[in-house]
Design a protein around this motif. Structure first.
Motif, PDB file in Angstrom:
ATOM      1  N   LEU A 152       5.689  -7.751   1.226  1.00  0.00           N
ATOM      2  CA  LEU A 152       5.863  -7.452   2.725  1.00  0.00           C
ATOM      3  C   LEU A 152       4.506  -7.340   3.270  1.00  0.00           C
ATOM      4  N   HIS A 153       3.336  -7.254   2.610  1.00  0.00           N
ATOM      5  CA  HIS A 153       2.099  -7.271   3.392  1.00  0.00           C
ATOM      6  C   HIS A 153       1.856  -8.881   3.462  1.00  0.00           C
ATOM      7  N   VAL A 199       6.526   1.496   4.992  1.00  0.00           N
ATOM      8  CA  VAL A 199       6.701   2.874   4.918  1.00  0.00           C
ATOM      9  C   VAL A 199       7.582   3.557   3.960  1.00  0.00           C
ATOM     10  N   HIS A 200       8.595   2.651   3.533  1.00  0.00           N
ATOM     11  CA  HIS A 200       9.394   3.176   2.721  1.00  0.00           C
ATOM     12  C   HIS A 200       8.977   3.377   1.249  1.00  0.00           C
ATOM     13  N   GLY A 205       0.285  -0.329  -2.401  1.00  0.00           N
ATOM     14  CA  GLY A 205      -0.307  -1.373  -1.686  1.00  0.00           C
ATOM     15  C   GLY A 205      -1.375  -0.959  -0.708  1.00  0.00           C
ATOM     16  N   ILE A 206      -1.293  -1.732   0.261  1.00  0.00           N
ATOM     17  CA  ILE A 206      -2.148  -1.509   1.647  1.00  0.00           C
ATOM     18  C   ILE A 206      -1.949  -0.508   2.333  1.00  0.00           C
ATOM     19  N   THR A 207      -0.587  -0.190   2.297  1.00  0.00           N
ATOM     20  CA  THR A 207       0.063   1.205   3.001  1.00  0.00           C
ATOM     21  C   THR A 207      -0.276   2.382   2.449  1.00  0.00           C
ATOM     22  N   SER A 217      -9.206   6.606   2.196  1.00  0.00           N
ATOM     23  CA  SER A 217      -8.117   6.144   3.073  1.00  0.00           C
ATOM     24  C   SER A 217      -8.458   6.578   4.375  1.00  0.00           C
ATOM     25  N   ILE A 218      -9.100   7.660   4.670  1.00  0.00           N
ATOM     26  CA  ILE A 218      -9.428   8.242   5.968  1.00  0.00           C
ATOM     27  C   ILE A 218     -10.478   7.127   6.751  1.00  0.00           C
TER      28      ILE A 218
END
Length: 672
Positions: A152-153, A199-200, A205-207, A217-218
């Protein structure tokens, strides 16, 4: 991690919207609505196969994200992979497999003179191939979500590159085929849709990096959009400058690099400032947390001291053990109650030391019978506590000096926050005073029950013995009032006098019984049986001589006792006079009186050879008020009732054994 549940709940709706867009494009092909198929003039439009696969991709995403049918999503993914693969094969090998215009004729492509009308662009086919494989990884058994997330990425990256190609007018970015280019509408739709799909699985990954709650992450969320925006803006500006030939190439490259450097430094400065502010907040929070922790520790220590003081001052024994039963805590209450110091028992003894072994064995046998299983003595205290219950029971504790006392013992399990078994705790309360109070209450209840029976008996006396004479007296008075002859009036008056005498006698007897019940403060003294016997014999000497009665007495085993002299004289008088009154008509009366001691308690027996009583018929009524069993005109049925009442008021008891025509024996048992 940033809250993603809202997006996850909306994914089925987003998939439906995506499917709806695909259906709009499919219908536009059938109705030849070109404005919907080619939103941007002079740019590639949407092919029918692209729209058709968009519908399949939307349905597959809806089935998968909504949990409707994983198998259905898997089958649609197979179809998408096959069609995308066939389209790519056509581009690479420059062949036609007949799938480009299989359903709808590409009139737009033919009018524009495209060499392969209806053919899906190569980059579009790659996007569908990546999506189909991603969906296969998500729906296979077992699923491979990380691989699906990576694909997906890849879709997001391919779509982004294509969009940048259109933005910067670089065809090589949005076409992989020498024939057709990906539609900007398809690139934009798939860029947005692929991001939503990731988002599922928000932790992969990157999400997962961008949506995490850690500092990295921030930082990624803070820098990523800024860096992308800076590169896009600078790249677009540099390309426009180059195309307008405003500056030389070498200078342009140097200027572009310098701008990149400056903007990079600005971003680094911003990120560093943010990190510094975060560190300051963290240090401040850590300082506040440390102070709060120190204050909390002080409060806990104070509370522990207060709790320890409360527990130590409480009149209860608190004994805690480890899981093997070895004592780990011995409260001050336990020290006072059992006579041991904590140093003598902690880490050395088990609570069974404070119990009688016979009682433990008895409780184990009782518990085995109740549970229908073999319960060992060592399991008695903790049999029910393993299941989280509190085992509450009465026990006898054994002090250090060997003395015993009753306690109410509650045993429960000690567990950690995670439910791990750590040991047991037993809380015991001395119930000596409670047991004494129970005994006193039981004694009071017995006395109250006795009083109630006496009241019922007195009510019977009043209703039965007094009502009848009063009614007779009333009738005689009425007859007297209406009688005219003097002789009859005198006879009626004589009857009235006789009824009044009987009534007075009954009232005197009732009053005597009442006096006995109320006179609970009899003076106790050492009384000799021989003295009472001789005094009673003297009072009855006239009857004894006239009836040629034979009286014998043996008080050698027990010559006397502490008792009420007046009550004992009443007992002798009533029982001895009854032996003479109810004598057998065919033989002289014989009475034998004997004392003895049984089980440490004195007793008296009065045995005669008189008429006897049918106990099967009258046994329950022998000591009742006004109960007579022989046709003796002097019998009133009061003597035995008075004897019984007098004896029971001082804790003694009287019983009878008798045979008709053979005689009767009364036995008086005194309290020790």
């Amino acid at each position: 991690m940033i809250t993603t549940s809202l997006f996850q709940k909306k994914l089925p709706l987003i998939a439906q919207i995506f499917t709806g867009l695909g259906l709009v494009f499919v219908v536009s092909w059938f109705l030849d609505i070109r404005i919907l198929l080619q939103l941007f003039p002079d740019l590639p439009g949407i092919k029918f196969n692209s729209a058709f696969l968009m519908v399949l991709a939307g349905l597959g995403s809806w089935l998968w994200s909504g949990g409707k049918s994983v198998k259905g999503a898997w089958m649609l993914a197979i179809v998408i992979v096959v069609m995308a693969s066939l389209s790519i094969v056509q581009d690479f090998f420059q062949v036609s497999l007949g799938i480009d215009e299989l359903i709808v004729r590409d009139s737009i492509g033919r009018s524009e003179g495209q060499p392969n009308p209806g053919r899906m662009p190569g980059m579009t086919a790659i996007i569908y191939l990546l999506f189909g494989m991603s969906l296969l990884f998500f729906t296979k058994t077992p699923p491979r979500p990380l691989l699906g997330q990576i694909l997906l990425h890849a879709i997001s990256l391919v779509a982004f590159v294509a969009l940048m190609g259109y933005l910067m007018s670089v065809p090589d970015f949005y076409t992989l085929s020498f024939l057709t280019a990906i539609s900007p509408s398809i690139a934009l739709i798939w860029f947005v849709f692929s991001i939503f799909l990731t988002v599922h699985q928000p932790h992969l990954g990157i999400t997962g990096l961008l949506l995490g709650d850690k500092k990295g992450s921030i930082m990624a969320r803070r820098l990523t959009p800024r860096i992308v925006l800076v590169i896009i803006v600078l790249s677009f500006a540099w390309m426009q400058v180059q195309r307008q030939d405003l500056i030389q190439v070498d200078f342009g490259i140097a200027l572009f690099a310098l701008c990149i450097l400056v903007m990079g430094l600005v971003l680094i400065w911003d990120a560093s400032a943010w990190l510094n502010r975060s560190d300051e907040k963290r240090l401040k929070a850590e300082t506040e947390l440390l102070i709060a922790k120190q204050n909390l520790e002080k409060m806990v220590e104070i509370r522990n001291q207060e709790l320890k003081g409360i527990l130590d001052s409480a009149p209860v024994s608190i004994i805690a053990t480890d899981k093997n039963g070895l004592i780990r805590h011995f409260s001050k209450g336990a020290e006072r109650m059992l006579g041991y110091d904590a140093d003598e028992v902690v880490g050395k003894l088990k609570p069974a030391q404070f119990h009688e072994q016979s009682e433990i064995q008895q409780k184990a046998s009782l518990l085995s019978a109740q549970t229908d299983s073999e319960v060992q003595p060592r399991e008695v205290f903790t049999y029910f506590t393993i299941d989280g219950k509190v085992n509450s029971d009465e026990w006898n504790y054994v002090r250090k000096d060997g003395s015993t006392f009753p306690v109410q013992l509650n045993v429960s399990q000690i567990s950690s926050d995670k439910g791990k078994h750590l040991g047991f705790i037993g809380i015991a309360t001395d119930i000596t005073q409670l047991n004494n109070s129970k005994k006193e209450l039981k004694s009071l209840l017995e006395k109250l029950e006795s009083k109630n029976k006496q009241l019922l008996n007195f009510a019977h006396i009043i209703s039965h013995n007094l009502r009848s004479p009063v009614m007779t007296l009333d009738a005689l008075i009425k007859l007297y009032q209406v009688e005219a002859e003097q002789e009859q009036r005198e006879e009626l008056f004589g009857l009235v006098e006789q009824v009044i005498k009987n009534l007075l006698s009954t009232m005197e007897e009732t009053i005597d019984v009442l006096k006995i019940q109320e006179d609970s403060d009899q003076q106790l003294e050492e009384v000799s049986f021989s003295e009472v016997f001789e005094k009673t014999k003297t009072a009855l000497i006239g009857q004894i001589l006239s009836l040629d009665a034979e009286l014998g007495a043996d008080f050698s085993e027990c010559p006397g006792l502490m008792f009420s002299r007046s009550y004992l004289e009443s007992v002798f008088l009533n029982l001895m006079s009854n032996a003479l009154k109810y004598r057998h008509p065919e033989r002289p009366p014989v009475l034998e009186i004997k004392s003895g001691i049984e089980a440490g308690k004195p007793y008296l027996t009065f045995s005669d050879n008189g008429l006897g009583i049918d106990l099967k018929k009258h046994g329950a009524k022998v000591f009742g008020m006004n109960k007579t069993f022989h046709k003796n005109p002097d019998a009133k049925g009061v003597g035995l009732y008075i004897v019984k009442t007098q004896l029971e008021s001082l804790g003694a008891k009287i019983s009878i054994s008798s045979q008709v025509d053979e005689g009767t024996t009364f036995r008086v048992d005194f309290s020790a």
